[in-house]
Design a protein around this motif. Structure first.
Motif, short mmCIF file in Angstrom:
data_model
loop_
_atom_site.label_atom_id
_atom_site.label_comp_id
_atom_site.label_asym_id
_atom_site.label_seq_id
_atom_site.Cartn_x
_atom_site.Cartn_y
_atom_site.Cartn_z
N ASP A 48 48.48 40.40 38.65
CA ASP A 48 48.58 39.28 37.72
C ASP A 48 47.16 38.84 37.33
O ASP A 48 46.70 37.75 37.67
CB ASP A 48 49.33 38.13 38.38
CG ASP A 48 49.70 37.04 37.39
OD1 ASP A 48 49.68 37.32 36.17
OD2 ASP A 48 49.99 35.91 37.82
N SER A 49 46.49 39.72 36.58
CA SER A 49 45.07 39.55 36.30
C SER A 49 44.74 40.11 34.92
O SER A 49 45.11 41.24 34.60
CB SER A 49 44.23 40.26 37.36
OG SER A 49 42.90 40.45 36.94
N LYS A 50 44.04 39.33 34.11
CA LYS A 50 43.58 39.82 32.82
C LYS A 50 42.55 40.94 32.98
O LYS A 50 42.52 41.88 32.19
CB LYS A 50 42.98 38.67 32.00
CG LYS A 50 44.01 37.67 31.51
CD LYS A 50 43.35 36.60 30.65
CE LYS A 50 44.39 35.60 30.12
NZ LYS A 50 43.77 34.56 29.28
N THR A 51 41.71 40.83 33.99
CA THR A 51 40.69 41.84 34.22
C THR A 51 41.32 43.19 34.56
O THR A 51 40.93 44.23 34.02
CB THR A 51 39.74 41.40 35.34
OG1 THR A 51 39.13 40.16 34.99
CG2 THR A 51 38.65 42.44 35.57
N TYR A 56 43.15 48.61 32.78
CA TYR A 56 44.29 49.51 32.56
C TYR A 56 44.36 49.95 31.10
O TYR A 56 44.47 51.15 30.81
CB TYR A 56 45.57 48.80 32.98
CG TYR A 56 46.84 49.40 32.46
CD1 TYR A 56 47.39 50.52 33.07
CD2 TYR A 56 47.51 48.83 31.37
CE1 TYR A 56 48.57 51.08 32.61
CE2 TYR A 56 48.69 49.38 30.91
CZ TYR A 56 49.22 50.50 31.52
OH TYR A 56 50.38 51.05 31.07
N ALA A 57 44.27 49.01 30.17
CA ALA A 57 44.38 49.33 28.75
C ALA A 57 43.23 50.22 28.29
O ALA A 57 43.43 51.18 27.54
CB ALA A 57 44.44 48.05 27.93
N ARG A 190 52.15 38.41 31.15
CA ARG A 190 51.43 37.36 30.42
C ARG A 190 49.92 37.51 30.60
O ARG A 190 49.15 37.33 29.64
CB ARG A 190 51.89 35.98 30.89
CG ARG A 190 51.25 34.83 30.12
CD ARG A 190 51.89 33.49 30.45
NE ARG A 190 53.24 33.41 29.90
CZ ARG A 190 54.34 33.41 30.64
NH1 ARG A 190 54.26 33.50 31.97
NH2 ARG A 190 55.53 33.34 30.09
N ASN A 191 49.47 37.82 31.78
CA ASN A 191 48.05 38.05 32.03
C ASN A 191 47.68 39.53 31.96
O ASN A 191 46.71 39.90 31.30
CB ASN A 191 47.64 37.48 33.39
CG ASN A 191 47.61 35.96 33.40
OD1 ASN A 191 47.14 35.34 32.46
ND2 ASN A 191 48.12 35.37 34.46
N PHE A 192 48.48 40.36 32.62
CA PHE A 192 48.14 41.78 32.68
C PHE A 192 48.13 42.41 31.29
O PHE A 192 47.30 43.28 31.00
CB PHE A 192 49.13 42.51 33.58
CG PHE A 192 48.78 43.95 33.83
CD1 PHE A 192 47.83 44.28 34.79
CD2 PHE A 192 49.40 44.96 33.12
CE1 PHE A 192 47.51 45.61 35.03
CE2 PHE A 192 49.08 46.29 33.36
CZ PHE A 192 48.13 46.62 34.31
N GLY A 193 49.03 41.98 30.42
CA GLY A 193 49.13 42.58 29.09
C GLY A 193 48.31 41.87 28.03
O GLY A 193 48.35 42.25 26.85
N TRP A 194 47.57 40.83 28.42
CA TRP A 194 46.82 40.05 27.43
C TRP A 194 45.84 40.91 26.64
O TRP A 194 45.77 40.84 25.41
CB TRP A 194 46.07 38.92 28.13
CG TRP A 194 45.24 38.07 27.21
CD1 TRP A 194 45.65 36.98 26.51
CD2 TRP A 194 43.85 38.25 26.90
NE1 TRP A 194 44.61 36.47 25.76
CE2 TRP A 194 43.50 37.23 25.98
CE3 TRP A 194 42.89 39.17 27.29
CZ2 TRP A 194 42.21 37.11 25.46
CZ3 TRP A 194 41.61 39.06 26.76
CH2 TRP A 194 41.28 38.04 25.86
#
Length: 312
Positions: A48-51, A56-57, A190-194
């Motif tokens: 659960d992390s934007k970083t 990943y992306a 919500r965070n991981f896919g931001w």
């Protein structure tokens, strides 16, 4: 004119024709294969992390774009090979034929009154919750999806292919696929896919507006009006919560004299969207008109992309 530029333009045209003629492969679709690998990696990488999501992306899309860049470098002095690879890549990443087929099938199901089948079929076009939707709501959802995917699955890949060749085609489709997989605002993503969602917004900023403009110009070919499409696009394009989807949806609404937008449900959460257009709500027959407009806009995008590849 360098032969590699002509080869790129010819490859874009050939790939477009292949998509129109053959459609998507029933088995072993490269985009589906990428989705399978990306999905497996997401299950191992998720936090659960934007970083973590950004890493990943970048890893997924960067790997695919890197392969495209290597292929482009390897064919720099081999125009025949460049043509073949651009053609195959274009065919693999385009979704115009499949989009048209889904639109026509939704029209058929709704016209026959088979609402349960139409609700199930909507999942082929978008992630909207179709539970309890009536024929009018299903018609609206499908029309909006046809409009949005005209940009995402046809206009954008062609323009990126014209600008950046093979890595543009493959990299764009990777970013767009990741957005579809993890970009939604579900609790898990919500965070991981931001980052994936924001990256998709960026790569579609210009193509979405180009798609809206081409839709406006092609409106008469689908029985619509250019002036109405232009007026509604310029007035309502920014009323949508997405910076890009509303552009083409508003142009479609104006071109077909329809009213789109409203409240949608995604993953159990309601999302209020602005009203696009001044016309009547869509009916099943309008899906066939939307498909025709989508095809015309796609053909216009091909002409622009081929010319752009030559001039580049």
């Amino acid at each position: 004119m360098p032969l590699r530029q002509a080869a790129t333009a010819a490859g874009l045209i050939t790939g477009y024709v292949a998509d129109a003629w053959f459609g998507d492969p029933r088995r072993g679709h490269p985009v589906a294969g990428f989705g399978t690998v990306a999905g497996a990696l997401e299950r191992r990488w998720w936090a659960d992390s934007k970083t973590r999501g950004a890493g990943y992306a970048v890893t997924c899309a960067g790997t695919v774009a890197g392969l495209g860049l290597a292929a482009q470098a390897a064919t720099r002095r081999r125009p025949s090979a460049r043509f073949a690879l651009v053609a195959v890549a274009t065919w693999a990443v385009l979704g115009g034929s499949g989009l048209a087929a889904e639109g026509r099938e939704m029209a058929r199901l709704l016209e026959s009154g088979d609402l349960p089948a139409a609700r199930r079929r909507l999942g082929h076009l978008c992630a909207r919750d179709a539970t309890g939707l009536d024929a009018a709501a299903l018609s609206r959802a499908a029309t909006e999806s046809i409009a949005e995917n005209t940009s995402d699955a046809v206009v954008a890949p062609l323009l990126w292919g014209a600008v950046a060749g093979i890595p543009g085609l493959l990299g764009y489709r990777a970013v767009n696929t990741l957005d579809a997989m993890v970009g939604y605002r579900s609790p898990r993503h919500r965070n991981f896919g931001w980052f994936a969602a924001r990256a998709d917004d960026v790569v579609n900023l210009v193509p979405a507006r180009a798609g809206a403009l081409l839709t406006t110009l092609c409106a008469p070919l689908a029985g619509g009006r250019t002036r109405s499409a232009w007026r509604v696009w310029r007035r309502d394009g920014s009323a949508h919560p997405s910076p890009n989807a509303g552009q083409v949806e508003a142009a479609f609404a104006g071109a077909l004299d329809l009213r789109l937008g409203g409240t949608n449900t995604y993953h159990g959460a309601e999302e209020r969207r602005g009203t696009l257009g001044d016309g009547r709500p869509p009916v099943p027959a309008d899906l066939r008109r939307a498909v025709r407009l989508s095809r015309m806009a796609g053909a216009a995008a091909l002409a622009v992309a081929a010319l752009g590849a030559v001039l580049r």
